[in-house]
Design a protein around this motif. Structure first.
Motif, PDB file in Angstrom:
ATOM      1  N   GLY A 287       0.833  -1.197   0.000  1.00 35.08           N
ATOM      2  CA  GLY A 287       0.000   0.000   0.000  1.00 35.08           C
ATOM      3  C   GLY A 287       0.863   1.240   0.000  1.00 35.08           C
ATOM      4  N   LEU A 288       0.280   2.347  -0.495  1.00 35.76           N
ATOM      5  CA  LEU A 288       0.990   3.625  -0.534  1.00 35.76           C
ATOM      6  C   LEU A 288       0.000   4.729  -0.207  1.00 35.76           C
ATOM      7  CD1 LEU A 288       3.768   4.705  -2.924  1.00 35.76           C
ATOM      8  CD2 LEU A 288       1.832   6.240  -2.618  1.00 35.76           C
ATOM      9  N   ASP A 289       0.324   5.581   0.774  1.00 40.27           N
ATOM     10  CA  ASP A 289      -0.564   6.634   1.223  1.00 40.27           C
ATOM     11  C   ASP A 289       0.246   7.858   1.610  1.00 40.27           C
ATOM     12  OD1 ASP A 289      -3.281   5.136   1.460  1.00 40.27           O
ATOM     13  OD2 ASP A 289      -1.872   3.872   2.570  1.00 40.27           O
ATOM     14  N   VAL A 290      -0.432   9.006   1.584  1.00 39.42           N
ATOM     15  CA  VAL A 290       0.140  10.252   2.090  1.00 39.42           C
ATOM     16  C   VAL A 290      -0.187  10.340   3.573  1.00 39.42           C
ATOM     17  CG1 VAL A 290       0.144  12.767   1.915  1.00 39.42           C
ATOM     18  CG2 VAL A 290      -0.079  11.373  -0.152  1.00 39.42           C
ATOM     19  N   THR A 291       0.815  10.321   4.408  1.00 39.73           N
ATOM     20  CA  THR A 291       0.602  10.254   5.859  1.00 39.73           C
ATOM     21  C   THR A 291       0.828  11.572   6.577  1.00 39.73           C
ATOM     22  OG1 THR A 291       2.893   9.499   6.133  1.00 39.73           O
ATOM     23  CG2 THR A 291       1.192   7.810   5.972  1.00 39.73           C
ATOM     24  N   ASP A 292       1.469  12.556   5.921  1.00 40.61           N
ATOM     25  CA  ASP A 292       1.708  13.830   6.598  1.00 40.61           C
ATOM     26  C   ASP A 292       2.048  14.880   5.548  1.00 40.61           C
ATOM     27  OD1 ASP A 292       1.926  15.678   8.563  1.00 40.61           O
ATOM     28  OD2 ASP A 292       3.760  14.885   9.475  1.00 40.61           O
ATOM     29  N   THR A 293       1.984  16.129   5.940  1.00 43.06           N
ATOM     30  CA  THR A 293       2.299  17.224   5.035  1.00 43.06           C
ATOM     31  C   THR A 293       2.899  18.378   5.816  1.00 43.06           C
ATOM     32  OG1 THR A 293       1.410  18.737   3.361  1.00 43.06           O
ATOM     33  CG2 THR A 293      -0.011  18.211   5.227  1.00 43.06           C
ATOM     34  N   THR A 294       3.763  19.132   5.140  1.00 45.32           N
ATOM     35  CA  THR A 294       4.376  20.341   5.695  1.00 45.32           C
ATOM     36  C   THR A 294       4.174  21.462   4.680  1.00 45.32           C
ATOM     37  OG1 THR A 294       6.551  19.965   4.695  1.00 45.32           O
ATOM     38  CG2 THR A 294       6.117  18.890   6.814  1.00 45.32           C
ATOM     39  N   PRO A 295       4.522  22.690   5.007  1.00 45.36           N
ATOM     40  CA  PRO A 295       4.356  23.771   4.015  1.00 45.36           C
ATOM     41  C   PRO A 295       5.123  23.537   2.719  1.00 45.36           C
ATOM     42  CG  PRO A 295       4.653  24.699   6.194  1.00 45.36           C
ATOM     43  CD  PRO A 295       4.875  23.234   6.336  1.00 45.36           C
ATOM     44  N   ASN A 296       6.181  22.769   2.728  1.00 50.01           N
ATOM     45  CA  ASN A 296       6.997  22.578   1.531  1.00 50.01           C
ATOM     46  C   ASN A 296       6.936  21.167   0.951  1.00 50.01           C
ATOM     47  OD1 ASN A 296       8.028  25.247   1.587  1.00 50.01           O
ATOM     48  ND2 ASN A 296       9.502  24.634   3.156  1.00 50.01           N
ATOM     49  N   THR A 297       6.658  20.155   1.767  1.00 46.85           N
ATOM     50  CA  THR A 297       6.685  18.772   1.291  1.00 46.85           C
ATOM     51  C   THR A 297       5.508  17.997   1.866  1.00 46.85           C
ATOM     52  OG1 THR A 297       8.060  18.032   3.123  1.00 46.85           O
ATOM     53  CG2 THR A 297       9.207  18.778   1.130  1.00 46.85           C
ATOM     54  N   MET A 298       5.347  16.807   1.359  1.00 41.21           N
ATOM     55  CA  MET A 298       4.403  15.863   1.947  1.00 41.21           C
ATOM     56  C   MET A 298       5.117  14.539   2.170  1.00 41.21           C
ATOM     57  SD  MET A 298       1.915  14.817  -1.238  1.00 41.21           S
ATOM     58  CE  MET A 298       2.542  14.088  -2.746  1.00 41.21           C
ATOM     59  N   GLU A 299       4.648  13.800   3.164  1.00 45.47           N
ATOM     60  CA  GLU A 299       5.257  12.518   3.516  1.00 45.47           C
ATOM     61  C   GLU A 299       4.434  11.398   2.907  1.00 45.47           C
ATOM     62  OE1 GLU A 299       6.928  11.151   7.685  1.00 45.47           O
ATOM     63  OE2 GLU A 299       4.811  10.600   7.514  1.00 45.47           O
ATOM     64  N   VAL A 300       5.096  10.575   2.100  1.00 45.54           N
ATOM     65  CA  VAL A 300       4.447   9.442   1.448  1.00 45.54           C
ATOM     66  C   VAL A 300       5.010   8.161   2.068  1.00 45.54           C
ATOM     67  CG1 VAL A 300       4.007   8.261  -0.734  1.00 45.54           C
ATOM     68  CG2 VAL A 300       4.195  10.751  -0.682  1.00 45.54           C
ATOM     69  N   ARG A 301       4.102   7.266   2.482  1.00 48.52           N
ATOM     70  CA  ARG A 301       4.511   6.030   3.139  1.00 48.52           C
ATOM     71  C   ARG A 301       4.053   4.830   2.319  1.00 48.52           C
ATOM     72  NH1 ARG A 301       1.262   4.115   8.266  1.00 48.52           N
ATOM     73  NH2 ARG A 301      -0.120   3.569   6.529  1.00 48.52           N
ATOM     74  N   ALA A 302       4.978   3.879   2.150  1.00 47.35           N
ATOM     75  CA  ALA A 302       4.656   2.617   1.481  1.00 47.35           C
ATOM     76  C   ALA A 302       4.771   1.479   2.488  1.00 47.35           C
ATOM     77  CB  ALA A 302       5.600   2.378   0.309  1.00 47.35           C
TER      78      ALA A 302
END
Length: 373
Positions: A287-302
């Protein structure tokens, strides 16, 4: 002439008879091993031929020494020496026989359950190893005690030793508190199924495999082939991770920090393609999901799965490397960037007007992207 022939006949006959009996016994064991290749017992028993011959030779010499009438002035010392050799070799033989029987039983058990329950096999292996160490220690202590009892001085001192056994026991218990705690911790590990030989553990931040367990210490072989030796009491008093408890199957996690424009749906499809070509993936789940975000990036988790700790490590590094390479080649805009732009001024303000702190308006600049290895 008789004084010369008698010792030669007695000593030479004892040695010759020992070699003959030892050769015959070894030949019988070899034939039994050839007829029954399904069991290792007969082959393992052959390892005890040296202590077996020592027992025979010492027993024959001890029984016939008086008839030899050799070195009569030292008969007491020689007789005691032969007795000590007989006791020591007998203890050695008992340990070899016990090891052969236990090893054969374990091998038969492991061959029948290796595929169905590998964790159970590792647990039995740990118990067998520690039990053999205990048996060897007990036999050794009994043999040493029997040797000491052959000396009259130690027999006379036995009463006084027993009288002071209570005080000595207290003193020894206080002095050997750490050793005794490790000893009982080793027995607890053996029969409590806390950690077993071959288990993958994380201890003090070090990831490795349990390589050796004794009654006092435990050795962990790390992934870079270092050996960490720790007292077994550590594993009964402090928390640690055991990745082999229960089923060895594991779920691994891979993180990326990407730009908000990263193609998440395309990354899911690419993750599926990567896993299909990775032999270490067991096919259970991904599975792959977006788990967090910041003003400049987002965190993608697999999330990926594998059959054990070694394979999950392989899957993680494969997915991480190939996904980054795919993004660099096909979606470079998805990689983290430092965004710069002109300052947004209020309506009607002069473009050349300085900010309240005296600084000039911020202009768009090209920020070089760092080189990637």
């Amino acid at each position: 002439m008789e004084n010369i022939l008698r010792p030669l006949i007695v000593v030479g006959g004892s040695v010759l008879l020992t070699l003959l009996i030892g050769w015959a016994t070894d030949r019988l064991l070899r034939k039994a091993d050839e007829r029954h290749p399904e069991t290792q017992l007969w082959g393992l028993l052959r390892r005890g031929r040296i202590p077996y011959q020592l027992v025979l030779c010492a027993a024959l010499l001890r029984a016939s020494y008086d008839s030899a009438q050799l070195l009569q002035d030292h008969r007491v010392g020689i007789g005691r020496a032969l007795t000590l050799v007989l006791i020591g070799s007998a203890a050695w033989l008992v340990i070899r026989i016990a090891a052969a029987v236990v090893e054969t039983s374990y091998t038969r058990y492991a061959n029948s359950r290796a595929q169905r329950d590998p964790a159970r096999v590792r647990r039995v292996r740990t118990q067998v190893t520690l039990i053999m160490r205990v048996v060897a220690a007990i036999v050794g202590v009994v043999a040493i005690a029997a040797m000491l009892l052959t000396f009259p001085a130690f027999r006379a001192a036995g009463a006084s030793l027993l009288a002071s056994a209570g005080i000595l026991g207290i003193v020894a218990g206080v002095a050997a508190q750490s050793t005794l705690s490790n000893l009982f911790a080793g027995l607890q590990i053996a029969f409590g199924d806390m950690v077993r030989l071959g288990d993958t553990v994380v201890v003090d931040g070090e990831w490795g495999t349990v390589e050796e367990i004794t009654l006092t210490y435990l050795t962990v072989r790390t992934w870079d082939e270092r050996r960490i030796t720790m007292p077994v009491s550590y594993f009964t008093s402090k928390p640690f991770e055991n990745w082999s408890r229960g089923t060895p199957q594991m779920t691994g996690i891979v993180y990326w920090h990407l730009d908000h424009t990263a193609p998440v749906d395309a990354m899911r499809e690419k993750l599926r393609d990567i896993l299909r070509e990775c032999p270490a993936w067991d096919g259970r789940h991904y599975g792959l999901d977006v788990t967090d975000t910041t003003p400049n990036t987002m965190e993608v988790r697999a999330l990926v799965t594998a059959k054990d700790a070694d394979d999950v490590w392989t899957v993680r590094v494969t997915v991480r490397e190939q996904m980054i390479g795919w993004l660099v080649r096909h979606h470079p805009y998805a990689l983290p960037r430092v965004n710069t732009a002109d300052a947004i001024l209020p309506p009607g303000s002069n473009g050349n007007r300085r900010s309240p702190d005296g600084a000039a308006p911020r202009r768009a600049v090209d920020t070089p992207r760092p080189e990637r290895g």
